[in-house]
Design an enzyme around this catalytic site. Structure first.
Site, PDB file in Angstrom:
ATOM      1  N   HIS A  23      29.283  48.989  43.190  1.00 45.61           N
ATOM      2  CA  HIS A  23      28.338  48.720  42.095  1.00 45.61           C
ATOM      3  C   HIS A  23      26.902  48.515  42.592  1.00 45.61           C
ATOM      4  O   HIS A  23      25.975  48.477  41.788  1.00 45.61           O
ATOM      5  CB  HIS A  23      28.801  47.507  41.285  1.00 45.61           C
ATOM      6  CG  HIS A  23      30.033  47.791  40.479  1.00 45.61           C
ATOM      7  ND1 HIS A  23      29.989  48.185  39.169  1.00 45.61           N
ATOM      8  CD2 HIS A  23      31.351  47.793  40.825  1.00 45.61           C
ATOM      9  CE1 HIS A  23      31.218  48.394  38.721  1.00 45.61           C
ATOM     10  NE2 HIS A  23      32.061  48.168  39.711  1.00 45.61           N
ATOM     11  N   ASP A  65      18.262  48.564  42.822  1.00 41.09           N
ATOM     12  CA  ASP A  65      19.366  48.180  41.931  1.00 41.09           C
ATOM     13  C   ASP A  65      20.381  49.311  41.900  1.00 41.09           C
ATOM     14  O   ASP A  65      19.995  50.481  41.870  1.00 41.09           O
ATOM     15  CB  ASP A  65      18.823  47.949  40.508  1.00 41.09           C
ATOM     16  CG  ASP A  65      19.522  46.821  39.778  1.00 41.09           C
ATOM     17  OD1 ASP A  65      20.702  46.568  40.081  1.00 41.09           O
ATOM     18  OD2 ASP A  65      18.899  46.202  38.899  1.00 41.09           O
TER      19      ASP A  65
END
Ligand code: ADQ
Length: 469
Positions: free
Chosen positions: A157, A370
């Site tokens: 992730h 991110d």
């Protein structure tokens, strides 16, 4: 149909019919409900003494939750230590923040081995195992050592860094060897996949073969064959669209609207984390007020940032830094009837957030790095198509790969972000609608169901020790 076994650091135990914790939890639950299976991982509880000996099992129809409480030492070394003080900063390209020591590395390996010991007796031979995130990289290898030959997939992730950064980690080879124990390794973006492939090419004797499909590579390394592939995670687009239609009229959204007394609104929503670029974001808002003083007393910036990982020193430091910045900027620009930054260290339910997003003229999403950033997607899905707000998005969020119609910014360039805010606040309706429509097309095509189905489908085809088409 094979059962699905999902393994994640935290298990989102949910009561039937209750509002779910987040998009990812909903997606995982939907997959598990379809096939039946197990959701296995840490309960989120820390106990004195040793970690729990036998998992707590909770049955919900075809689905079993199996959770373990972690002992204080395991939690400190595995979770706070290696996962969040070594891998998290390393994977977010922040070498200056990594702490490296053998004790936490051993703790990480020990807890992964312990989790494998506890899951192995619950497995059936034809199960498919889907492991999530950086806390659990060695987990698949630990299962293999216990003789498990089931199909196993891993999804990262966070970003995956280039090899020049990854090699700062002592024993980096062991970590990547462990990653290669899976049959399928999923990343958010082509940049992350490239980092992994470059590592295999430059640091191992392995080979990388690009596949026909975009963002797909066949890896042969450490005596194994696996597929590495890009699966950009997304949101439940239709559900959010319909939620936002009514959430804009909720009591909280009404109160927010009234409090603005006609002023414009910029919104930021993030976990309080140094990867999210919050100090630079505050500085960019200050820059806007300085360079374009016509916005003074005409625009407010609402930043929602609930604290996370509060035992880790870097998170205590960023929290202090942000409070000081907000205080200083507000002291400098505030009027007796206007506070420029509304900075809140708390979280809100999905419905309240959807209403806030819909009210906001600008969504400001500026992480320094991110994996994906779901807030960017949520903000767009919650807009009114007839009068949409503008997304200002960091080029270093995974989401920027798919959301080119946002105003893409470099979060390190404070003046540039200030200018982008000015452009967003003055963008004509026609351009706002065009950009929003294009972004929505992407979000409707690639929603969370698409992400889950494409991953599970690829895992179903494993093992990949023969050519795939
Ligand atoms: P996060 O770093 O937590 O996730 P993000 O992708 O933005 O970041 O997801 C956060 C989720 O929590 C969103 O659904 C958001 O709505 C919710 N949230 C954030 N702040 C909140 C608040 N104040 N109140 C309530 N809810 C809030 C990690 C990676 C990301 C990756 C995701 C999914 O770091 O890069 O996109 O996993 O893979």
């Amino acid at each position: 149909m094979s059962r699905l076994v999902v393994v994640s650091n935290r298990v989102a135990l949910m009561e039937e019919g209750k509002q779910a914790a987040g998009g990812l939890a909903v997606a995982i639950l939907a997959a598990l409900k379809k096939t039946g299976g197990i959701w296995f991982g840490w309960s989120g509880k820390v106990v004195d003494g040793e970690s729990q000996v036998e998992p707590t099992r909770t049955e919900a129809g075809k689905l079993t939750y199996a959770t373990l409480d972690l002992g204080r030492r395991d939690h400190e070394e595995y979770y706070n230590g290696f996962a969040n003080q070594t891998l998290w900063p390393l994977f977010h390209y922040r070498l200056g923040l990594i702490s490296v020591n053998r004790r936490t590395r051993e703790g990480y390996e020990r807890v992964n081995a312990y989790f494998a010991d506890k899951l192995e007796p619950l497995l059936r031979t034809d199960d498919m195992i889907w492991v999530h995130d950086y806390h659990l990289i060695p987990f698949g290898d630990e299962l293999r050592r216990r003789g498990c030959s089931q199909r196993m997939g891993f999804f990262l992730h966070t970003p995956f860094p280039p090899p020049e950064l990854l090699t700062a980690l002592p024993n980096h080879r062991d970590l990547i060897r462990e990653l290669c124990a899976y049959d399928l390794v999923g990343f958010h973006t082509i940049t992350d996949l490239r980092g992994f492939c470059d590592y295999i090419r430059t640091e191992t004797d392995g080979t990388v073969e690009q596949r026909g499909a975009y963002g797909t590579a066949m890896i042969r390394a450490f005596g194994r064959t696996l597929l590495a592939k890009v699966f950009p995670i997304s949101i439940d687009t239709p559900a959010l669209e319909s939620l936002a239609r009514t959430a804009g009229r909720s009591r909280q959204a009404e109160r927010l609207r009234e409090s603005l007394v006609g002023r414009r609104l910029i919104i930021g929503v993030d976990r309080l984390d140094y990867s999210k670029g919050l100090p630079q974001r505050f500085a960019a808002f200050e820059q806007l007020l300085e360079s374009y003083p016509e916005h003074c007393n005409r625009v407010s910036f609402l930043q929602v940032a609930p604290p996370s990982r509060e035992d880790v020193p870097e998170y205590i430091a960023i929290r202090r830094e942000l409070s000081e910045m907000a205080g200083r900027i507000n002291g400098r620009f505030a009027e007796f009837d206007w506070q420029p930054i509304r900075y809140l260290n708390r979280s809100f339910g999905q419905r309240v957030l959807a209403g806030f997003y819909r009210l906001a003229n600008v969504g400001l999403v500026t992480p320094l790095r991110d994996g994906m950033n779901l807030v960017a997607k949520e903000y767009v899905a919650c807009q009114d198509a007839d009068d949409p707000g503008v997304l200002v998005l960091s080029q270093f969020a995974g989401a920027a790969h798919e959301m080119g119609e946002a105003l893409i910014v470099n979060p390190f360039d404070i003046e540039g972000v200030g200018d982008a805010l000015q452009r967003a606040l003055t963008m004509p309706l026609g351009e706002r609608k065009e950009r929003h429509a294009a972004l929505m097309q992407t979000l409707r095509r690639h929603d969370i169901s698409w992400w889950r189905e494409s991953y599970v489908d690829a895992l179903t085809r494993a093992p990949y020790d023969f050519p795939v088409t």
